[in-house]
Design an enzyme around this catalytic site. Structure first.
Site, PDB file in Angstrom:
ATOM      1  CE1 TYR A 214       1.800  26.943  37.459  1.00 52.79           C
ATOM      2  CE2 TYR A 214       0.498  28.347  38.440  1.00 52.79           C
ATOM      3  CZ  TYR A 214       1.039  27.074  38.359  1.00 52.79           C
ATOM      4  OH  TYR A 214       0.185  26.278  38.952  1.00 52.79           O
TER       5      TYR A 214
ATOM      6  CE  LYS B 223      11.357  14.174  32.635  1.00 47.65           C
ATOM      7  NZ  LYS B 223      11.206  12.617  33.280  1.00 47.65           N
TER       8      LYS B 223
ATOM      9  CG  ASP C 202      10.373  11.274  36.457  1.00 48.22           C
ATOM     10  OD1 ASP C 202      11.375  11.833  36.949  1.00 48.22           O
ATOM     11  OD2 ASP C 202      10.725  10.290  35.574  1.00 48.22           O
TER      12      ASP C 202
ATOM     13  CG  ASP D 249       0.286  23.817  40.991  1.00 48.52           C
ATOM     14  OD1 ASP D 249      -0.124  24.250  42.172  1.00 48.52           O
ATOM     15  OD2 ASP D 249      -0.291  23.409  40.154  1.00 48.52           O
TER      16      ASP D 249
ATOM     17  CG  ASP E  16      -2.029  20.279  45.700  1.00 46.87           C
ATOM     18  OD1 ASP E  16      -1.737  21.388  46.014  1.00 46.87           O
ATOM     19  OD2 ASP E  16      -3.497  19.971  44.999  1.00 46.87           O
TER      20      ASP E  16
END
Ligand code: IPM
Ligand code: MG
Length: 359
Positions: free
Chosen positions: A140, A191, A223, A247, A251
């Site tokens: 970000y 990751k 993942d 983020d 959700d």
């Protein structure tokens, strides 16, 4: 004297923050807590007035306050502005300038709302997790960033994923501390099989975990985590992860919890914090008294707990929300036509929480 900044923002942000502040005022007044609230425009509303998503004045109000209550920003009206002028920039600037590096996003399912989750009952029942998202670093904010011209006439879009040891250490510590008040399990999500930056993340989290021998640390690739969240949400306790993975996973976790309209958040640097629902400004239902104010109301409860150590008042809000749900009040996002439920609007839901607090 408690000093609060209030940035309701755009769309349903103004409606839900309004209800959250009503609940807060009621609680403060009835418990003789002295406070002042300074309000300002942010996001698209600020752009319309001042041609920027956040002004120096608003930033100063935020810096001078003990805590910030935030609604939501954004909407189609401002989507084609340059990225620097878009409403979301207000949120990112507040996070960055106040160094609110620790974003806590709890996701918990209320038994009465299990039908609101698109997942099967036996999968979601009992889910209670806390996502600890790093909020002021990672892709970000990493440099270089931008859209650059190439010599052959093409363009190149660049963002950079960066984490330093210190940034990883401090967010890991928050996760371990929080897990000690919960089930003492931390899952670090990265990751590391592909990205060096998150290989460092994994190493540093492992090192920090040595200071917390009573807490169990596990690692998962993002993942796989996104799959396990749907497969067995109950197995999660505290998840600590990078800005962007957090983020996305938060959700996803909201669907496990029934509705994104239920989930609060805290963005912290020590006691200083900004509190906002995790949902956005929902322009499609804005101004129609349809939005669920519970995420915003629960965010205020988090504020009482994390910024002011008023755990008993925080609990009062949480218990009142639980009762209101039990009593069948439902905004459209959590309405399922079940016996004993009634469809209500934003204002009615806010009022119902206050009525519960009066009892
Ligand atoms: C969130 C939001 C923000 C983010 C947007 C509005 C900038 O999605 O708080 O999760 O990406 O962090
Ligand atoms: Mg998001």
């Amino acid at each position: 004297m408690i000093k609060l900044a209030l940035f309701a923002g755009d769309g349903i942000g103004t409606e839900v923050a309004g209800e959250a502040v009503n609940v807060l005022k009621f609680l403060f007044d009835s418990n003789s807590v002295r406070y002042e609230i300074e309000e300002d425009l942010v996001g698209g509303a600020s752009y319309d007035e001042y041609k920027k998503p956040i002004t120096e004045k608003a930033l100063k109000i935020a810096k001078d306050a003990d805590a910030v209550i935030f609604g939501a920003v954004g909407g189609p009206k401002w989507e084609s502005l340059p990225i620097e002028l878009r409403p979301e920039k207000a949120l990112l600037t507040l996070r960055y300038d106040l160094e609110l590096y620790a974003n806590l996003r709890p996701a918990k399912i209320y038994d009465e709302l299990i039908d609101a989750s698109p997942l099967k009952k036996d999968v979601v029942q009992g889910t209670d997790m806390m996502i600890v998202r790093e909020l002021t670093g990672g892709i970000y904010f990493g440099q270089p960033r931008g859209i650059f011209d190439l010599e052959d006439g093409q363009k190149k879009g660049v963002n950079t994923l960066v984490y330093t040891t210190k940034e990883i250490e401090r967010i890991a510590k928050i996760a371990f501390e929080i897990s000690r008040k919960r089930r003492k399990k931390v899952l670090s999500v990265d990751k590391a099989n592909v990205l060096e930056c998150t290989e460092l993340w994994r190493q540093v989290v492992a090192r920090v975990s040595k200071e917390y021998p009573d807490v169990e640390l596990t690692n998962m690739y993002v993942d796989n985590c996104s799959m396990q969240l749907i497969r067995q949400p109950k197995s999660f306790d505290v998840i600590v992860t990078t800005n962007m993975f957090g983020d996305i996973l938060s959700d996803e976790s909201s669907m496990v919890a029934g509705s994104i309209g239920m989930l609060p958040s805290a963005s912290l640097n020590g006691k200083k914090g900004m509190y906002e629902p995790i949902h956005g400004s929902a322009p499609d239902i804005a101004g129609q008294n349809k939005a669920n104010p519970i995420a915003a109301i629960l965010s205020v409860a988090m504020m009482l707990r994390y910024s002011f150590d008023m755990d008993n008042l925080a609990e009062k809000i949480e218990v009142a929300v639980g009762k209101v749900i039990k009593n069948g009040y439902r905004t459209a996002d959590i309405y399922s036509n079940a016996a004993g439920t009634k469809l209500v609007g934003t204002k009615e839901m806010g009022r119902a929480v206050i009525e519960e607090l009066k009892k």
